[in-house]
Design a protein around this motif. Sequence first.
Motif, PDB file in Angstrom:
ATOM      1  N   SER A 185     -16.667  22.229 -71.920  1.00 53.05           N
ATOM      2  CA  SER A 185     -15.965  23.301 -71.227  1.00 53.05           C
ATOM      3  C   SER A 185     -15.804  22.936 -69.755  1.00 53.05           C
ATOM      4  O   SER A 185     -16.351  21.936 -69.276  1.00 53.05           O
ATOM      5  N   GLN A 186     -15.063  23.762 -69.001  1.00 50.71           N
ATOM      6  CA  GLN A 186     -14.860  23.490 -67.584  1.00 50.71           C
ATOM      7  C   GLN A 186     -16.176  23.476 -66.813  1.00 50.71           C
ATOM      8  O   GLN A 186     -16.368  22.680 -65.904  1.00 50.71           O
ATOM      9  N   SER A 187     -17.090  24.351 -67.197  1.00 49.99           N
ATOM     10  CA  SER A 187     -18.382  24.429 -66.511  1.00 49.99           C
ATOM     11  C   SER A 187     -19.351  23.346 -66.977  1.00 49.99           C
ATOM     12  O   SER A 187     -20.406  23.159 -66.367  1.00 49.99           O
ATOM     13  N   GLU A 188     -18.978  22.652 -68.061  1.00 47.81           N
ATOM     14  CA  GLU A 188     -19.826  21.658 -68.727  1.00 47.81           C
ATOM     15  C   GLU A 188     -21.106  22.268 -69.295  1.00 47.81           C
ATOM     16  O   GLU A 188     -22.050  21.564 -69.639  1.00 47.81           O
ATOM     17  N   ALA A 189     -21.126  23.603 -69.400  1.00 40.84           N
ATOM     18  CA  ALA A 189     -22.249  24.289 -70.045  1.00 40.84           C
ATOM     19  C   ALA A 189     -21.894  24.700 -71.466  1.00 40.84           C
ATOM     20  O   ALA A 189     -22.737  25.230 -72.184  1.00 40.84           O
ATOM     21  N   GLY A 190     -20.650  24.463 -71.859  1.00 43.50           N
ATOM     22  CA  GLY A 190     -20.193  24.825 -73.198  1.00 43.50           C
ATOM     23  C   GLY A 190     -19.560  23.644 -73.899  1.00 43.50           C
ATOM     24  O   GLY A 190     -19.237  22.619 -73.287  1.00 43.50           O
ATOM     25  N   VAL A 191     -19.371  23.794 -75.214  1.00 45.96           N
ATOM     26  CA  VAL A 191     -18.737  22.755 -76.031  1.00 45.96           C
ATOM     27  C   VAL A 191     -17.690  23.428 -76.917  1.00 45.96           C
ATOM     28  O   VAL A 191     -17.958  24.482 -77.508  1.00 45.96           O
ATOM     29  N   GLU A 200      -1.092  32.534 -84.615  1.00 45.13           N
ATOM     30  CA  GLU A 200      -1.585  33.135 -85.855  1.00 45.13           C
ATOM     31  C   GLU A 200      -1.329  32.254 -87.063  1.00 45.13           C
ATOM     32  O   GLU A 200      -2.148  32.175 -87.983  1.00 45.13           O
ATOM     33  N   ASP A 201      -0.167  31.595 -87.096  1.00 44.96           N
ATOM     34  CA  ASP A 201       0.185  30.802 -88.280  1.00 44.96           C
ATOM     35  C   ASP A 201      -0.172  29.326 -88.153  1.00 44.96           C
ATOM     36  O   ASP A 201       0.192  28.518 -89.005  1.00 44.96           O
ATOM     37  N   ASP A 202      -0.886  28.955 -87.091  1.00 46.11           N
ATOM     38  CA  ASP A 202      -1.333  27.570 -86.954  1.00 46.11           C
ATOM     39  C   ASP A 202      -2.477  27.291 -87.927  1.00 46.11           C
ATOM     40  O   ASP A 202      -3.291  28.186 -88.199  1.00 46.11           O
ATOM     41  N   PRO A 203      -2.585  26.068 -88.414  1.00 42.50           N
ATOM     42  CA  PRO A 203      -3.656  25.743 -89.382  1.00 42.50           C
ATOM     43  C   PRO A 203      -4.965  25.367 -88.694  1.00 42.50           C
ATOM     44  O   PRO A 203      -5.760  24.630 -89.255  1.00 42.50           O
ATOM     45  N   TYR A 204      -5.186  25.874 -87.477  1.00 35.72           N
ATOM     46  CA  TYR A 204      -6.337  25.431 -86.702  1.00 35.72           C
ATOM     47  C   TYR A 204      -7.372  26.535 -86.511  1.00 35.72           C
ATOM     48  O   TYR A 204      -7.064  27.726 -86.572  1.00 35.72           O
ATOM     49  N   VAL A 205      -8.593  26.093 -86.243  1.00 37.57           N
ATOM     50  CA  VAL A 205      -9.705  26.997 -85.945  1.00 37.57           C
ATOM     51  C   VAL A 205     -10.390  26.486 -84.679  1.00 37.57           C
ATOM     52  O   VAL A 205     -10.643  25.278 -84.546  1.00 37.57           O
ATOM     53  N   TYR A 206     -10.670  27.389 -83.764  1.00 38.51           N
ATOM     54  CA  TYR A 206     -11.269  27.041 -82.477  1.00 38.51           C
ATOM     55  C   TYR A 206     -12.715  27.509 -82.465  1.00 38.51           C
ATOM     56  O   TYR A 206     -12.997  28.693 -82.644  1.00 38.51           O
ATOM     57  N   VAL A 207     -13.637  26.572 -82.291  1.00 41.02           N
ATOM     58  CA  VAL A 207     -15.065  26.883 -82.258  1.00 41.02           C
ATOM     59  C   VAL A 207     -15.568  26.669 -80.832  1.00 41.02           C
ATOM     60  O   VAL A 207     -15.506  25.554 -80.309  1.00 41.02           O
ATOM     61  N   ALA A 208     -16.033  27.741 -80.200  1.00 43.51           N
ATOM     62  CA  ALA A 208     -16.491  27.660 -78.817  1.00 43.51           C
ATOM     63  C   ALA A 208     -17.987  27.941 -78.749  1.00 43.51           C
ATOM     64  O   ALA A 208     -18.442  29.015 -79.162  1.00 43.51           O
ATOM     65  N   GLY A 209     -18.733  26.984 -78.264  1.00 40.85           N
ATOM     66  CA  GLY A 209     -20.155  27.182 -78.015  1.00 40.85           C
ATOM     67  C   GLY A 209     -20.364  27.447 -76.532  1.00 40.85           C
ATOM     68  O   GLY A 209     -20.165  26.552 -75.704  1.00 40.85           O
ATOM     69  N   ASP A 210     -20.726  28.669 -76.186  1.00 43.98           N
ATOM     70  CA  ASP A 210     -20.897  29.042 -74.783  1.00 43.98           C
ATOM     71  C   ASP A 210     -22.360  28.929 -74.377  1.00 43.98           C
ATOM     72  O   ASP A 210     -23.252  29.428 -75.094  1.00 43.98           O
ATOM     73  N   ASP A 211     -22.584  28.280 -73.249  1.00 42.71           N
ATOM     74  CA  ASP A 211     -23.948  28.104 -72.705  1.00 42.71           C
ATOM     75  C   ASP A 211     -24.871  27.405 -73.698  1.00 42.71           C
ATOM     76  O   ASP A 211     -26.066  27.693 -73.759  1.00 42.71           O
ATOM     77  N   VAL A 212     -24.309  26.469 -74.474  1.00 41.29           N
ATOM     78  CA  VAL A 212     -25.103  25.728 -75.455  1.00 41.29           C
ATOM     79  C   VAL A 212     -25.494  24.344 -74.938  1.00 41.29           C
ATOM     80  O   VAL A 212     -26.244  23.633 -75.596  1.00 41.29           O
ATOM     81  N   ARG A 213     -24.995  23.991 -73.754  1.00 38.53           N
ATOM     82  CA  ARG A 213     -25.283  22.660 -73.185  1.00 38.53           C
ATOM     83  C   ARG A 213     -25.919  22.834 -71.817  1.00 38.53           C
ATOM     84  O   ARG A 213     -25.411  23.580 -70.974  1.00 38.53           O
ATOM     85  N   CYS A 214     -27.015  22.164 -71.610  1.00 34.47           N
ATOM     86  CA  CYS A 214     -27.647  22.192 -70.291  1.00 34.47           C
ATOM     87  C   CYS A 214     -26.830  21.313 -69.344  1.00 34.47           C
ATOM     88  O   CYS A 214     -26.712  20.104 -69.581  1.00 34.47           O
TER      89      CYS A 214
END
Length: 533
Positions: free
Chosen positions: A109-115, A70-84
């Motif tokens: 991502s692990q599936s290589e379908a996400g970024v 919660e107090d980390d200065p980071y933001v995680y952006v997940a694009g799911d199924d955005v990569r063929c």
Amino acid sequence: MGHVEKKPFAPWGDEDAPAECDKEGHETAAECDCDARWKWGYTDHYVDGETIAMAEVDPRLDGRAFLQQEDDPYVYVAGDDVRCPETGDVHPAFIAILEHFGLTYADLSQSEAGVHAQYKGEFPDDVKQASWRLDDDSWGANDDLPSIEIYDGKRVCVATGLHVPGTPTEVREWNEDVLENLLDANDQLPNEQSYDRNRDEASIDRDDYDLEDYEPEATSSTETTDDIRDIFAAIDRLDAQDVAERTIVQRWNDDATTSDGERAFWPIWSSLSDGGTANIVTDNRWQDTGDLGGYGGPVTMAAIDAGEIRPANARPVDGDAWWRGVENLRELGFPVSKYEPATDDSRNGDGRAVSALPIGQLDALEPAERSRFAKKRGLEWPSTAAAREVLFDTILEVIRNEDDRIVDAPTSLGKSYAIASTRWGARTEITGGRPVVHLLETQDARDEAVDVAEERGGQYHVLLGRHGGCPVCAGNHDDEISINGEPASKWLDRQCEGKGMPFSAAHRYLEEHNDQGVTLPCTKDGPCTAISQ
């Protein structure tokens, strides 16, 4: 920590460590047969990247995970199924979002379908998570719809190390100047609109009414009632699972193990790659048993669907949010009558009689007579010059205070002329030295505003729409340029208007993937005018 599939795991840890255990009847893993190495809330199992690198030889691990706090200065952006996964092409809408935020470290991502992209930054105080779909069609070889999720709180961030070429190897700050506009454009900000329904006197606290054995008079969405108990009765008759399906369910997960009467589902704000077990709904309420922790009945779900509240930490709603949820239920076709409080239209708020001003008679009079006629009935009738002065003062006030306000003024009073004829560059005390953007409904109105600005010696720049600035988008080259067999202009319109994709992203994709493999005519002498302007 390391991870197995998507679950954090610390093989170097003590399986009997005193990690808190959330199973019923358990307190810590030291006192039960649960394995503490899977408890990612236990901070004694946290190690740095160098230690993780040595542990990654363990065949049980699939890789490493960053446990964002919660107090980390980071933001995680997940694009799911955005990569063929077959071609490697990334959805242009996701690319456009990352370009707006700025370059930072990103991996597949692990599936290589996400970024996944990691930034330094934070959300506004009233936003905990943001998520929305990027397209109504699946992308490439993926079966599920492309979506984006953004977190700045507690989150397991699986890192594959499959670095996306062209992105830096360090985590950078995101461009917070575009954040609020991006969230607002995708309905991720709390709705601050206030609904003035003259219902202040109608309590929505059930304890204020005798509801036992009450038989409602209005029972359909086409009826009107002045008895709030009819609304309560209608809500009580609704099946929460039916409401969930129309409001917050993306897909049911009937393979999940649930208690009798419960159904699990993937909500509209999550990815289908999640487990699909955290959100459950019975016949009377929904509950998110995961990190977001929301719950509520039919009105709460309808309020989420209407954008009135966020799903994170949602609770049974009241006030304006309750009324908006009720209205949305009726708009969705559920049998909830419309509430209209009993009023006497012949009286005003303090009980005095009110008479209407006879507009038809006013229109038949000469201007001078019209003013006298209205004044006798208590209506001040300003001159055109006085009305224009009030209008211009109001415009200055709105610009100075950066208000979001609709300025009400009679037709032909000179709203457009007042904006176009003012030399805003000399009014820095009003504008703060920033340009004033004047939006007009038609090209003719725009051209008239340009003529006025030139006449008054003001500096201006005309921003063209995509059809005016790009001949490909205007359809001038449809006979020679297509994509997937569809004329270029029709494809561009469908991406921008139907799917909400930024024109720059759609244009770039067309340039790289048109059927003919040619350079677009609008870019032969440099960037397309519709983009470069």
